[in-house]
Design a protein around this motif. Structure first.
Motif, short mmCIF file in Angstrom:
data_model
loop_
_atom_site.label_atom_id
_atom_site.label_comp_id
_atom_site.label_asym_id
_atom_site.label_seq_id
_atom_site.Cartn_x
_atom_site.Cartn_y
_atom_site.Cartn_z
N PRO A 94 1.05 -1.22 -0.06
CA PRO A 94 0.15 -0.01 -0.20
C PRO A 94 0.90 1.42 -0.13
N LEU A 95 0.40 2.19 -0.61
CA LEU A 95 1.02 3.57 -0.86
C LEU A 95 0.21 4.56 -0.36
N VAL A 96 1.01 5.71 0.35
CA VAL A 96 0.07 6.89 0.86
C VAL A 96 1.03 7.90 0.26
N TRP B 61 -0.92 -1.84 5.72
CA TRP B 61 -2.22 -1.99 5.51
C TRP B 61 -3.18 -1.01 6.44
N ALA C 193 -2.99 2.45 5.74
CA ALA C 193 -3.61 2.88 4.33
C ALA C 193 -5.21 2.49 4.43
N ILE C 194 -5.65 1.78 5.04
CA ILE C 194 -7.22 1.73 5.27
C ILE C 194 -7.54 2.67 5.95
N GLU C 195 -7.04 3.13 6.97
CA GLU C 195 -7.55 4.09 8.07
C GLU C 195 -7.55 5.63 7.02
N LYS C 196 -6.49 5.76 6.45
CA LYS C 196 -6.24 6.80 5.80
C LYS C 196 -7.31 7.09 4.42
N THR C 197 -7.70 5.91 3.83
CA THR C 197 -8.70 5.78 3.02
C THR C 197 -10.19 6.19 3.41
N ALA C 198 -10.48 5.48 4.61
CA ALA C 198 -11.60 5.94 5.17
C ALA C 198 -11.86 7.34 5.80
N GLY D 259 -10.08 9.73 4.69
CA GLY D 259 -10.09 10.97 3.58
C GLY D 259 -11.51 10.86 2.89
N LEU D 260 -11.89 9.68 2.65
CA LEU D 260 -13.53 9.73 2.18
C LEU D 260 -14.11 10.22 3.07
N LEU D 261 -14.38 9.91 4.37
CA LEU D 261 -15.21 10.62 5.13
C LEU D 261 -15.02 12.01 5.49
N ASP E 8 -4.40 10.05 -3.56
CA ASP E 8 -3.56 10.15 -2.35
C ASP E 8 -3.30 8.68 -1.71
N VAL F 107 -2.88 4.38 -2.60
CA VAL F 107 -2.93 3.43 -3.43
C VAL F 107 -2.86 2.16 -3.00
N PRO G 128 -2.95 -1.76 -3.32
CA PRO G 128 -2.38 -3.14 -4.06
C PRO G 128 -3.49 -4.44 -4.34
#
Lengths: 355, 549
Positions: free
Chosen positions: A283-285, A297, A300-305, A307-309, B289, B291, B293
């Motif tokens: 995963p990349l941030v 992971w 990455a998952i926390e940042k994804t959630a 960011g979208l929230l 922001d 990525v 995999p």
């Protein structure tokens, strides 16, 4: 269509006009050997392996081309047929390479000559070694032709004509020099060949084989049946795996799945991407420096959630878009729309190819 | 159109057909295995009519090639219907029992005479008449189409026109006939089926249908938005306009595949948060922001649904590389991190079961059933239902089907003095979409290393182009490099370019003008010109080195 009865080895068999003796016999579980037969092709009757006795016929006749007619009587086993097959196979072997054990060599898909001569007492003939030419300089990346193993059954050339319909290869030269040729014996890349590899698939002796995995012990591969990931035809494919890598793709046998034993260049050969060095593996941030950095992971998952929230909190659910993929599975598409609708409250969810 | 968005008939039925009308589909390149079935039917003696602006391989084999001008499909199809009605070849019994609105259709197509059609489409009137007679008088006659029909500003009109033709002649609910869109991706059908759609929940249940919504709210435990969302083209517009500020993108390279990408890239730059989940670092990742995999098809379990509604298994054969994970696992984690209690599914079989429970169309399909029976074709409402080989047996699913007569509307962008050529784009046999997979494979790269543009010999002569020369292809939106391929397949005035090459993106040229209903962009028609390159620095750049990347 009216059906009628014929007799094979003394058994009554129901037949319809157009049925061949070979199809009807195999339908009864009666084994008739063949080399040039492929259910996808018009019967050719050229290998002479399937000759049977037909009442009223002076000579043995090919079961693959002989059409059933009312009252037909067929014998698939007799001393005469045995004798014919022994001579025929001995002749084939005199013009075919043999292993140390004096038997035809194996290939990844077996060798029909080896199989058919199993336990057969053969005649001691002089070797013929016909001067069939190959195309050693053919620089195509996939398909290799070994003229020594070719038995001129013409399944490959008929496949190329009747099924793929590109006629890139044909029987060329004559007599003992007859071989599988291309125009001017150029490499396949310079012909109308579309690299579908169907010729390899239909070859009964391994004269045509795959270059990509030539040095591997394919017999040891584990096979997984799955669905091709390119176009929408849904071809079923068997992935052959050695040491955790896909090394070969083949089709299930003709008559069993939607692709009827066939594959295209992408389905059969374009699998190197699976083990490409370029695959994303972590995963990349994006950091403060504007570059993407590896992370865990969990992060990455926390940042994804988050960011979208965050976007949703600042601008409402209508400011979010979810793009799903026609390349991913049905279950994954189900989850993307559930994510969009149930977790983020928006119907702005679509997939890339809604046509 | 008749109540289900899918091929009405099945791929294995093609070999038994007596006539194939292939329009807007380069089947041998885009669907090679379906083309094999067509070739097989052809060998049996089935008639073949191909309507395509290019003299594609199938056209060479056809009884008739209708080489129409790009974007004039409605004219052509209406003229075919004109002939059928004028000669009394319509299926009156089918029309009376299963359709409504024949008079409106009659009124519209009356004006579309074959002679006038010849003027507009470039197809000889006599060929239109022959096609009409063959099609109307052959029982097992199937229509096969793909993006050459839909990727137009009048794509919906094109589809409606074909549907009108099917209804007019009663080619529905019959084996080896019907209306058959050939799906371009392994799981386009399955993605639509699963509700990756702004209008539909899984199983084509509308989001604004209170009953359907109540069912999903009960299963998912949250209130759901009753307003339909935006289609992908509308979403892309919203990104450009700044209305969409956060994007989650799974398995698509929008920067390569969307039309007029120059504009889209600006929008992506202004977005606040973008997540890309893919197997490769694609072009869109430049804007991401985060990525994530993902696993590819060989590394996970699940199902794909093919063009003929066949739900088939995807099975894990190898492990994903490094830390890559199956998309379904990642999606569940994101949902939970966002505070939604996504169930802890044991695996895709359980996810499928949840979807099937909510979707009457697939209620009878399950992973265990596919294991024992092989692929199952929906509709399959019960565990004992065998699946459905062809649709609409005994009349359209929706009951009576209404004719939707369409008037011809020219494509949005017409050639002019500045951009005198019509550019169409598409796929080739050797590459696949963004080509992230096929350009890592030696055969396709050897066959087609770089971007090319097909030009008719007449246009090549006029422009002084030689085969193999590198040129600029320009539209109002941008310029890309391409190698000239002089080809007798092309109609004079028309050029064609594949979409696969990320360094020379055909979609810098295409227009985002979309169909009024679906929003699907007009990838098949935009105005363009070819410029010779005088600067020698450009001509050295043959792209071969990059292709080997």
């Amino acid at each position: 269509m009216t059906s009628f009865t014929i007799e094979i080895d003394g058994r009554p068999v129901q037949a319809r006009p157009g049925d061949t003796v070979l199809e009807l016999a195999r339908g009864q579980g009666i084994d008739i050997p063949t080399l040039c037969h492929d259910p996808r092709l018009e019967p050719a009757g050229c290998c002479r392996s399937c000759l049977v006795e037909i009442e009223g016929q002076r000579r043995l006749q090919p079961a693959c081309t002989w059409k059933a007619t009312p009252g037909l009587k067929v014998s698939t086993r007799s001393e005469r047929i045995e004798r014919h097959r022994r001579v025929l196979m001995s002749l084939y072997l005199a013009d075919h390479p043999v292993d140390a054990d004096g038997r035809p060599p194996e290939s990844p898909d077996g060798n029909a000559l080896r199989h058919l001569t199993e336990g057969m007492p053969l005649l001691d003939l002089d070797r013929i070694d016909s001067p069939r030419a190959g195309r050693p300089d053919d620089d195509n990346p996939y398909i290799r032709f070994d003229p020594a193993r070719c038995i001129l059954c013409a399944r490959c050339t008929r496949y190329c004509d009747e099924v793929e319909a590109v006629n890139a290869i044909a029987l060329t030269e004559r007599g003992g020099a007859t071989t599988i040729g291309t125009i001017g014996m150029t490499g396949l890349l310079h012909t109308s060949c579309e690299l579908c590899g169907g010729c390899i698939d239909t070859c009964p002796t391994g004269a045509l084989s795959e270059k990509k995995n030539a040095d591997l012990d394919l017999a040891a591969a584990e096979v997984t049946r799955t669905t091709c990931n390119f176009c929408g035809v849904g071809c079923q494919v068997d992935l052959h795996v050695l040491d955790g890598r896909v090394v070969r793709v083949t089709s299930p046998p003709p008559g069993t799945t939607v692709n009827d034993g066939n594959l295209c260049v992408k389905g059969r050969f374009a699998f190197d991407f699976i083990h490409s060095e370029d695959r994303l593996t972590e995963p990349l941030v994006r950091g403060e420096d504007g570059r993407l950095h590896p992370t865990t992971w969990q992060d990455a998952i926390e940042k994804t959630a988050a960011g979208l929230l965050g976007v949703k909190r600042r601008h409402g659910p209508g400011s979010l878009g979810f793009i799903s993929s026609s390349r991913c599975t049905g279950e994954e598409n189900y989850l993307v729309q559930k994510l969009a609708r149930a977790a983020f409250g928006t119907n702005d969810c679509h997939q890339c190819a809604a046509t | 159109m008749f109540g289900a968005g899918a091929m009405t008939n099945s791929i294995p039925e093609i070999r038994d057909t007596d006539m194939m009308f292939v329009i807007g589909s380069n089947t041998t390149e885009a669907h090679p295995i379906i083309a094999m079935e067509m070739k097989r039917a052809r060998r049996r003696g089935a008639k073949l009519v191909v309507a395509d602006p290019r003299r594609i391989w199938l056209a060479e084999q056809a009884d008739l090639h209708l080489q129409l001008r790009p974007g004039t499909d409605v004219w052509l199809i209406n003229a075919i219907m004109h002939v059928i009605l004028a000669e009394g070849l319509e299926d009156r019994e089918f029309i009376a029992r299963h359709t409504e609105g024949i008079d409106e259709l009659r009124a519209v197509v009356e004006r579309y005479t074959p002679e006038e059609a010849e003027r507009i489409t470039g197809v000889p009137a006599e060929d239109i008449r022959t096609t009409a007679r063959w099609y109307a008088t052959t029982r097992k006659a199937g229509i096969y189409y793909t993006l050459g029909i839909t990727e137009h500003t009048h794509g919906t009109d094109n589809v409606f026109s074909l549907a009108n033709l099917v209804l007019l002649t009663g080619h529905l609910g019959v084996p080896s006939a019907g209306l058959n869109p050939l799906r371009g991706q392994n799981n386009v059908q399955g993605a639509n089926d699963a509700g990756a759609s702004p209008i539909y929940y899984p199983g084509y249940q509308r989001v604004d249908d209170p009953e359907a919504r109540a069912r999903f709210e009960a299963e998912w435990g949250v209130p759901l938005d009753p307003t339909p969302g935006r289609t992908l083209p509308r979403m892309m517009e919203a990104v450009c306009d700044g209305d969409i500020k956060g994007l989650f993108i799974m398995g698509e390279d929008i920067v390569l595949s969307e039309p007029n990408v120059g504009k889209l890239e600006q929008g992506l730059n202004n977005a606040e948060f973008i997540v890309v989940q893919d197997i490769f670092m694609n072009e869109t990742c430049r804007f991401a922001d985060v990525v994530l995999p993902a696993a590819c098809f060989a590394e996970k379990d699940g199902v794909f649904t093919n063009s003929d509604r066949r739900v088939q298994r995807v099975r894990k054969a190898v492990d994903p590389p490094g830390q890559a994970r199956p998309d379904w696992e990642i999606l569940c984690d994101i949902a939970r991190a966002a505070g939604y209690p996504m169930p802890h599914y044991q695996g895709p079989a359980e996810i499928y079961a949840e979807m099937a429970r909510l979707s009457p169309k697939f209620a009878g399909i399950s992973h265990p059933r596919i294991e024992t029976e092989g692929g199952l074709q929906w509709p399959c409402p019960e565990p004992t239902h065998p699946g459905t080989r062809f649709l609409h047996e005994g009349g359209p699913i929706i009951g009576r089907s209404r004719f939707r007569p369409a008037e011809y509307r020219p494509s949005r962008e017409q050639p002019d003095a500045e951009y005198p050529l019509v550019l169409s784009t598409g796929r080739t046999l050797y590459h696949y979409n963004a080509a992230t997979q096929t350009r890592r494979e030696s055969g396709p790269v050897l066959k087609q290393p770089t971007n090319f543009v097909e030009v008719s010999p007449r246009d090549a002569r006029k422009l002084g182009l030689t085969d193999g020369e590198r040129v600029h292809v320009c539209s109002r939106r941008g310029t890309v490099h391409a190698t000239v391929m002089i080809s007798r397949r092309m109609r004079p005035g028309c050029i064609w370019m594949p979409l696969h090459f990320s360094e020379d993106r055909a979609n810098l040229l295409t227009t985002e003008a979309g169909d009024s209903v679906t929003g699907t962009a007009e990838y098949k028609v935009c105005a363009a010109r070819i410029e010779r390159i005088t600067d020698p620095a450009h001509t050295e750049d043959d792209g071969g080195a990059r292709a080997a990347r």
